[in-house]
Design a protein around this motif. Structure first.
Motif, PDB file in Angstrom:
ATOM      1  N   SER A  18      81.125 147.024 -63.053  1.00 28.55           N
ATOM      2  CA  SER A  18      80.248 147.417 -64.138  1.00 28.55           C
ATOM      3  C   SER A  18      79.288 146.285 -64.474  1.00 28.55           C
ATOM      4  O   SER A  18      79.665 145.115 -64.485  1.00 28.55           O
ATOM      5  CB  SER A  18      81.073 147.768 -65.369  1.00 28.55           C
ATOM      6  OG  SER A  18      80.223 148.049 -66.450  1.00 28.55           O
ATOM      7  N   GLN A  19      78.067 146.618 -64.781  1.00 30.93           N
ATOM      8  CA  GLN A  19      77.056 145.637 -65.139  1.00 30.93           C
ATOM      9  C   GLN A  19      76.832 145.571 -66.645  1.00 30.93           C
ATOM     10  O   GLN A  19      75.955 144.855 -67.119  1.00 30.93           O
ATOM     11  CB  GLN A  19      75.730 145.970 -64.441  1.00 30.93           C
ATOM     12  CG  GLN A  19      75.828 145.963 -62.934  1.00 30.93           C
ATOM     13  CD  GLN A  19      76.206 144.600 -62.392  1.00 30.93           C
ATOM     14  OE1 GLN A  19      75.642 143.586 -62.773  1.00 30.93           O
ATOM     15  NE2 GLN A  19      77.180 144.565 -61.502  1.00 30.93           N
ATOM     16  N   HIS A  20      77.633 146.314 -67.410  1.00 27.42           N
ATOM     17  CA  HIS A  20      77.476 146.334 -68.856  1.00 27.42           C
ATOM     18  C   HIS A  20      78.125 145.107 -69.481  1.00 27.42           C
ATOM     19  O   HIS A  20      79.216 144.693 -69.096  1.00 27.42           O
ATOM     20  CB  HIS A  20      78.108 147.602 -69.453  1.00 27.42           C
ATOM     21  CG  HIS A  20      77.420 148.844 -69.016  1.00 27.42           C
ATOM     22  ND1 HIS A  20      76.264 149.296 -69.590  1.00 27.42           N
ATOM     23  CD2 HIS A  20      77.717 149.719 -68.034  1.00 27.42           C
ATOM     24  CE1 HIS A  20      75.882 150.400 -68.987  1.00 27.42           C
ATOM     25  NE2 HIS A  20      76.754 150.672 -68.027  1.00 27.42           N
ATOM     26  N   ASN A  24      82.483 143.033 -69.674  1.00 27.83           N
ATOM     27  CA  ASN A  24      82.716 141.707 -69.126  1.00 27.83           C
ATOM     28  C   ASN A  24      83.739 140.967 -69.984  1.00 27.83           C
ATOM     29  O   ASN A  24      83.502 140.688 -71.161  1.00 27.83           O
ATOM     30  CB  ASN A  24      81.389 140.944 -69.084  1.00 27.83           C
ATOM     31  CG  ASN A  24      81.496 139.622 -68.384  1.00 27.83           C
ATOM     32  OD1 ASN A  24      82.367 138.825 -68.699  1.00 27.83           O
ATOM     33  ND2 ASN A  24      80.584 139.382 -67.454  1.00 27.83           N
TER      34      ASN A  24
END
Length: 49
Positions: A18-20, A24
């Motif tokens: 995921s790049q959100h 993270n």
């Protein structure tokens, strides 16, 4: 682009990470949220005054 897809193709049930920001773990630990959540928090704080 090809190198980014290698992990997805080779690993069983591979998927892109995921790049959100909210997904993270390191940023969560530091207390950093996505801009939408930060905006909501700021509006709630300002509304109280």
């Amino acid at each position: 682009m090809l190198l980014l897809g290698v992990r997805v193709l080779i690993k069983k049930d591979g998927e892109f990470q995921s790049q959100h920001i909210s997904d993270n773990a390191y940023l969560k630990k530091k207390g950093i949220h996505c801009v939408i959540d930060q905006d909501k928090e700021a509006r709630r704080r300002n509304k109280a005054y």
